[in-house]
Design a protein around this motif. Structure first.
Motif, PDB file in Angstrom:
ATOM      1  N   GLY A  90       1.231  -1.271  -0.186  1.00  0.00           N
ATOM      2  CA  GLY A  90       0.231   0.145   0.102  1.00  0.00           C
ATOM      3  C   GLY A  90       0.773   1.495  -0.127  1.00  0.00           C
ATOM      4  O   GLY A  90       1.996   1.209  -0.975  1.00  0.00           O
ATOM      5  N   ARG A  91       0.341   2.122   0.467  1.00  0.00           N
ATOM      6  CA  ARG A  91       0.904   3.056   0.673  1.00  0.00           C
ATOM      7  C   ARG A  91       0.993   4.171   2.236  1.00  0.00           C
ATOM      8  O   ARG A  91       0.390   3.947   2.544  1.00  0.00           O
ATOM      9  CB  ARG A  91       0.349   4.437  -0.384  1.00  0.00           C
ATOM     10  N   VAL A  92       2.350   5.233   2.292  1.00  0.00           N
ATOM     11  CA  VAL A  92       1.838   5.729   3.205  1.00  0.00           C
ATOM     12  C   VAL A  92       2.418   7.277   2.444  1.00  0.00           C
ATOM     13  O   VAL A  92       3.233   7.945   2.225  1.00  0.00           O
ATOM     14  CB  VAL A  92       3.383   4.944   4.117  1.00  0.00           C
ATOM     15  N   HIS A  93       1.138   8.065   3.194  1.00  0.00           N
ATOM     16  CA  HIS A  93       1.884   9.735   3.126  1.00  0.00           C
ATOM     17  C   HIS A  93       2.228  10.278   4.597  1.00  0.00           C
ATOM     18  O   HIS A  93       1.509  10.738   5.160  1.00  0.00           O
ATOM     19  CB  HIS A  93       0.520   9.647   3.035  1.00  0.00           C
ATOM     20  N   ALA A  94       3.142  10.609   4.621  1.00  0.00           N
ATOM     21  CA  ALA A  94       3.800  11.713   5.515  1.00  0.00           C
ATOM     22  C   ALA A  94       4.070  13.202   4.897  1.00  0.00           C
ATOM     23  O   ALA A  94       4.431  13.603   4.053  1.00  0.00           O
ATOM     24  CB  ALA A  94       4.778  11.496   6.222  1.00  0.00           C
ATOM     25  N   MET A  95       4.076  14.418   6.363  1.00  0.00           N
ATOM     26  CA  MET A  95       4.249  15.332   5.473  1.00  0.00           C
ATOM     27  C   MET A  95       5.545  16.050   7.069  1.00  0.00           C
ATOM     28  O   MET A  95       5.000  16.701   7.385  1.00  0.00           O
ATOM     29  CB  MET A  95       3.415  16.079   5.520  1.00  0.00           C
ATOM     30  N   PRO A  96       5.995  15.454   7.352  1.00  0.00           N
ATOM     31  CA  PRO A  96       7.812  15.909   8.031  1.00  0.00           C
ATOM     32  C   PRO A  96       7.816  17.042   7.197  1.00  0.00           C
ATOM     33  O   PRO A  96       8.193  17.733   6.854  1.00  0.00           O
ATOM     34  CB  PRO A  96       9.056  14.793   7.607  1.00  0.00           C
ATOM     35  N   ILE A  97       8.413  18.078   8.494  1.00  0.00           N
ATOM     36  CA  ILE A  97       9.083  19.123   8.523  1.00  0.00           C
ATOM     37  C   ILE A  97      11.260  18.891   8.638  1.00  0.00           C
ATOM     38  O   ILE A  97      11.658  18.139   9.620  1.00  0.00           O
ATOM     39  CB  ILE A  97       9.335  19.827  10.108  1.00  0.00           C
ATOM     40  N   VAL A  98      11.228  19.250   7.794  1.00  0.00           N
ATOM     41  CA  VAL A  98      12.649  18.694   7.683  1.00  0.00           C
ATOM     42  C   VAL A  98      13.181  20.454   6.834  1.00  0.00           C
ATOM     43  O   VAL A  98      12.879  20.560   6.352  1.00  0.00           O
ATOM     44  CB  VAL A  98      13.226  17.983   6.107  1.00  0.00           C
ATOM     45  N   GLU A  99      14.729  20.589   7.414  1.00  0.00           N
ATOM     46  CA  GLU A  99      15.776  21.513   7.192  1.00  0.00           C
ATOM     47  C   GLU A  99      16.038  21.616   5.686  1.00  0.00           C
ATOM     48  O   GLU A  99      17.197  20.310   5.494  1.00  0.00           O
ATOM     49  CB  GLU A  99      16.390  21.067   7.980  1.00  0.00           C
ATOM     50  N   LYS A 104       7.800  22.024   5.162  1.00  0.00           N
ATOM     51  CA  LYS A 104       7.334  21.248   5.097  1.00  0.00           C
ATOM     52  C   LYS A 104       7.043  20.367   3.724  1.00  0.00           C
ATOM     53  O   LYS A 104       7.495  20.588   2.416  1.00  0.00           O
ATOM     54  CB  LYS A 104       6.114  20.795   4.954  1.00  0.00           C
ATOM     55  N   TYR A 105       7.374  18.696   3.753  1.00  0.00           N
ATOM     56  CA  TYR A 105       8.339  17.830   2.416  1.00  0.00           C
ATOM     57  C   TYR A 105       7.461  16.995   2.593  1.00  0.00           C
ATOM     58  O   TYR A 105       7.320  15.755   3.352  1.00  0.00           O
ATOM     59  CB  TYR A 105       9.697  17.637   2.936  1.00  0.00           C
ATOM     60  N   PRO A 106       6.361  17.058   1.704  1.00  0.00           N
ATOM     61  CA  PRO A 106       5.633  15.547   1.267  1.00  0.00           C
ATOM     62  C   PRO A 106       6.078  14.571   0.833  1.00  0.00           C
ATOM     63  O   PRO A 106       6.792  13.901  -0.115  1.00  0.00           O
ATOM     64  CB  PRO A 106       4.740  16.549   0.336  1.00  0.00           C
ATOM     65  N   LEU A 107       5.964  13.125   1.541  1.00  0.00           N
ATOM     66  CA  LEU A 107       6.488  12.260   1.529  1.00  0.00           C
ATOM     67  C   LEU A 107       5.623  11.070   1.290  1.00  0.00           C
ATOM     68  O   LEU A 107       4.224  11.040   1.918  1.00  0.00           O
ATOM     69  CB  LEU A 107       7.018  10.995   2.157  1.00  0.00           C
ATOM     70  N   ASN A 108       5.139  10.308  -0.387  1.00  0.00           N
ATOM     71  CA  ASN A 108       4.279   9.345  -0.629  1.00  0.00           C
ATOM     72  C   ASN A 108       5.055   8.161  -0.820  1.00  0.00           C
ATOM     73  O   ASN A 108       5.670   7.907  -1.899  1.00  0.00           O
ATOM     74  CB  ASN A 108       3.472   9.821  -1.568  1.00  0.00           C
ATOM     75  N   ILE A 109       5.039   7.276   0.158  1.00  0.00           N
ATOM     76  CA  ILE A 109       5.789   5.947  -0.064  1.00  0.00           C
ATOM     77  C   ILE A 109       5.020   4.500  -0.414  1.00  0.00           C
ATOM     78  O   ILE A 109       3.679   4.678   0.048  1.00  0.00           O
ATOM     79  CB  ILE A 109       6.755   5.687   1.336  1.00  0.00           C
ATOM     80  N   GLU A 110       5.767   4.148  -0.988  1.00  0.00           N
ATOM     81  CA  GLU A 110       5.353   2.549  -1.728  1.00  0.00           C
ATOM     82  C   GLU A 110       5.606   1.422  -0.808  1.00  0.00           C
ATOM     83  O   GLU A 110       6.698   1.863  -0.012  1.00  0.00           O
ATOM     84  CB  GLU A 110       6.022   2.102  -2.971  1.00  0.00           C
ATOM     85  N   PHE A 111       4.764   1.631   0.034  1.00  0.00           N
ATOM     86  CA  PHE A 111       4.830   0.389   1.154  1.00  0.00           C
ATOM     87  C   PHE A 111       5.018  -1.270   1.189  1.00  0.00           C
ATOM     88  O   PHE A 111       4.318  -1.408  -0.080  1.00  0.00           O
ATOM     89  CB  PHE A 111       4.050   0.241   2.374  1.00  0.00           C
TER      90      PHE A 111
END
Ligand SMILES: [Zn+2]
Ligand SMILES: [Zn+2]
Length: 159
Positions: free
Chosen positions: A57-66, A75-82
């Protein structure tokens, strides 16, 4: 994040959908802290495939990165194929599979080593540290080629 698989554990090919938002702790990735102020969204499918459970499936995350250049946080959107297979033999409980470690692993693997806020990011002034995206500091940032320094010394000594 534990998934209850009791409803599919006796049926080969049986499937369970997981659609959940979970809070996760900040991660330290290659020495930098990546914050997850927003919950991550899991859209997963767990399939009983015999000796193991297949989780896709998929994992969606919106971490804060430098930003690597200007050090501003964004904010750096991550959409990961799991994709993960979990051996039934390795389970502590017949009814639960624990996805925490593999979610963390996926997040770390998908995080680029170099992250920049914008491809046109001007970064920091190497002299005074001013963020050049915000304002020009006026420093002389001309870089002198080391081969030319010798030449310059040569001419200076002649004076
Ligand atoms: Zn930047
Ligand atoms: Zn400067």
């Amino acid at each position: 994040m534990k998934v209850d698989v009791s409803s599919i554990k006796y049926h080969l090919g049986a499937m369970k959908l997981v659609d959940e938002k979970i809070e996760i702790d900040d991660l330290s990735i290659t020495g930098r802290v990546v914050e997850f102020p927003e919950p991550i969204h899991l859209e997963l499918q767990v399939t009983n495939s015999g000796d193991e459970y297949l989780v896709t499936g998929r994992v969606h995350a919106m971490p804060i990165v430098e930003c690597n250049r200007c050090l501003e946080k964004f904010k750096y959107p991550l959409n990961i194929e799991f994709m993960e297979t979990i051996s039934k033999k390795a389970l502590d409980s017949d009814n639960l599979i624990d996805l925490d470690d593999s979610i963390t692993e996926h997040l770390i693997l998908e995080m680029p080593i170099k992250i920049i806020c914008d491809e046109n990011c001007k970064g920091l002034c190497p002299r005074c540290g001013q963020n050049l995206n915000l304002k020009e500091c006026g420093c002389d940032r001309q870089v002198i080629d080391p081969r030319l320094i010798k030449l310059k010394d040569f001419f200076n000594n002649k004076d």
